[in-house]
Design an enzyme around this catalytic site. Structure first.
Site, short mmCIF file in Angstrom:
data_model
loop_
_atom_site.label_atom_id
_atom_site.label_comp_id
_atom_site.label_asym_id
_atom_site.label_seq_id
_atom_site.Cartn_x
_atom_site.Cartn_y
_atom_site.Cartn_z
N GLU A 90 -1.40 9.77 -11.62
CA GLU A 90 -2.71 10.35 -11.88
C GLU A 90 -2.75 11.83 -11.49
OE1 GLU A 90 -4.67 7.19 -9.33
OE2 GLU A 90 -5.46 8.98 -8.37
N CYS A 117 -5.93 5.66 2.90
CA CYS A 117 -5.53 6.20 1.59
C CYS A 117 -5.06 5.12 0.63
CB CYS A 117 -4.41 7.23 1.82
SG CYS A 117 -3.80 7.95 0.30
N GLY A 157 1.33 10.91 -3.13
CA GLY A 157 2.65 11.30 -2.67
C GLY A 157 2.59 12.32 -1.55
N ASN A 288 -13.60 9.26 1.34
CA ASN A 288 -13.91 8.51 0.13
C ASN A 288 -13.75 7.05 0.45
OD1 ASN A 288 -14.54 9.60 -2.53
ND2 ASN A 288 -12.78 10.94 -2.17
#
Ligand code: SAH
Length: 342
Positions: A90, A117, A157, A288
Site C-alpha cells: 500500500e 501497528c 516496513g 490510529n
C-alpha cells in the site's frame, strides 16, 4: 530479466557499452521511460536491433493499481498495488498546499513488532527492491497526473531494515534523469536501528530523519516497541546527535499518543527533559485505532495539555493532521483488510 527501473543511468550506460552499443542510448531510454513510455518498441529513436537486445534483457513492469480509496475531502488517496509476484502493498498520496506527498512502503509486512501497528502483525514477507519503491512513486504519479514533490518512507516496513535497497531508491528518485526529487523533500522514518542511523549519517544525505520514539523512558518504550529491548533511548539520542552534527538537519521525533499509556503530563515532562535543547521537532500522532488491538486515542484535552507542556521546554510540537482516517490510512490496515477478504 532485470527490471529496467533497477538500473541507474550509469549502470545502463555501462550495459550499453558492454553490449557494443553507444552509451548515450541509455540517456535516450531514460528520456522515454520518464516521459511515460514503457514499451521499448515505442522508443522511436532507438534501432530495432538495440530494442531487441533491451527486450531480451529487461522487463519494464510497474506496480498495478488493484484498488484506490479516496477520502471524502479528496485530499488523501490510498492505493493498493500489486507487484510482479502478486504481493500486495500500500501507498498513500496526501495533497497539501505545498505539493503532493507520497507515503511509500519499504517492505512487504514488517518484523519490528510494534504493538500498535497493523503492518507487523503477520511479520515480514520480503524486502522491496529499489525498482519496486520507485514503481510506487511512478505508478501513482501517473495516476494522479500531477508531480509528486515529497516522499515519506513511512508506509509498511522498516526502511533501515532494508538499508541497501532504500539507499539505492533514494539515489534513484533524486537523480535529475529520473524524478529529480530533492533530498530535503524526503523523510525516512525509523523505529531506531542505531548502527544504521550512524551509517546513514556518514552518507551525508540531506534527507530528514524521523524517529518513532513514542516513549521517553526505556521500560515504557519496551512495552510497546520490541526494538527498545535492543537499543536504549540514550543510544538513539546519541545517534541522532551524531546525525545532526554530520548533516545539520533537524530531527523529527514521532510520538503516537496512546490513552493511559504514554500521554500523561509526566510523560510530557520526561519527553521535554529528554529533547530540550536538541535541534528537533516533535510530531504528535493521535494513535490510529485498529481493530487488532485495544489501544485508544487520547482525548483532545489531553493532547492539548501534552503539547503545551512540551512547548514549555521550547520544543516545537505539531499534531499530525489525521488525514484519510475514513479510508483506513493507518500503516498496514488496508493491506490486511484486503488480504483477509480475498
Ligand atoms: N518502521 C518505520 C516506518 C513505518 S511506521 C518506523 O517505525 O518509523 C510509520 C509511523 O507510523 C511510525 O511512527 C509508527 O510508529 C506509526 N504507526 C504505526 N501504527 C500506528 C497507528 N496505529 N497509529 C499511529 N501511528 C502508527
Amino acid at each position: 530479466m532485470v527490471n529496467i527501473f533497477e538500473f541507474n543511468l550509469d549502470e545502463l550506460k555501462k550495459w550499453m557499452k558492454d553490449t557494443g552499443e553507444k552509451p548515450f542510448r541509455a540517456n535516450q531510454v531514460f528520456d522515454w521511460l520518464y516521459k511515460g513510455v514503457y514499451d521499448f518498441d515505442e522508443m522511436k529513436n532507438i534501432s530495432k536491433s538495440t530494442i531487441a537486445k533491451l527486450k531480451e534483457n529487461f522487463s519494464v513492469f510497474l506496480p498495478k493499481i488493484v484498488k484506490k480509496y479516496t477520502s471524502k475531502d479528496g485530499y488523501t488517496i490510498k492505493y493498493l498495488l500489486s507487484l510482479e509476484d502478486g504481493n500486495i502493498i500500500e501507498a498513500v498520496i496526501m495533497k497539501y498546499h505545498f505539493g503532493n506527498s507520497i507515503c511509500i512502503s519499504t517492505q512487504i509486512g514488517c518484523r519490528m513488532g510494534c504493538k500498535f501497528c497493523a503492518s507487523t502483525i503477520d511479520g515480514i514477507v520480503r524486502n522491496l527492491a529499489s525498482y519496486e519503491m520507485l514503481g510506487e512513486v511512478i505508478t501513482i504519479q501517473n495516476d494522479i497526473d500531477e508531480r509528486i514533490s515529497n516522499i515519506v518512507l513511512m508506509g509498511s516496513g522498516e526502511p533501515l531494515d532494508n538499508y541497501d535497497n532504500v539507499l539505492k531508491f533514494i539515489s534513484a528518485v533524486t537523480s535529475e534523469y529520473t524524478l529529480n526529487i530533492g533530498e530535503r523533500h524526503i523523510t525516512l522514518s525509523t523505529c531506531g536501528i542505531v548502527p544504521k542511523i550512524y551509517e546513514l549519517a556518514d552518507n551525508n544525505l540531506q534527507i530528514t530523519l524521523a524517529i518513532s520514539l513514542h516513549a521517553y523512558e526505556d521500560d515504557r518504550r519496551k512495552s510497546i516497541m520490541p526494538i527498545a529491548n535492543k537499543y536504549s533511548i540514550k543510544e538513539i539520542i546519541d545517534a541522532c546527535n551524531y546525525y545532526i552534527q554530520k548533516t545539520n538537519r533537524r530531527i523529527t521525533f514521532e510520538y503516537a499518543l496512546i490513552r493511559n499509556t504514554n500521554d500523561s503530563i509526566q510523560d510530557a515532562i520526561g519527553l521535554g527533559e529528554l529533547l530540550g535543547g536538541m535541534l528537533c521537532h516533535v510530531n504528535i500522532i493521535p494513535i490510529n485505532e485498529i481493530k487488532e488491538n485495544n489501544y485508544k486515542k487520547s482525548n483532545n484535552k489531553e493532547i492539548e495539555l501534552f503539547i503545551k507542556k512540551l512547548n514549555s521546554y521550547n520544543i516545537e510540537a505539531t499534531i499530525r493532521r489525521e488525514m484519510g482516517k475514513d479510508i483506513e490510512a493507518a500503516c498496514g490496515q488496508l493491506r490486511r483488510s484486503y488480504i483477509e477478504l480475498n
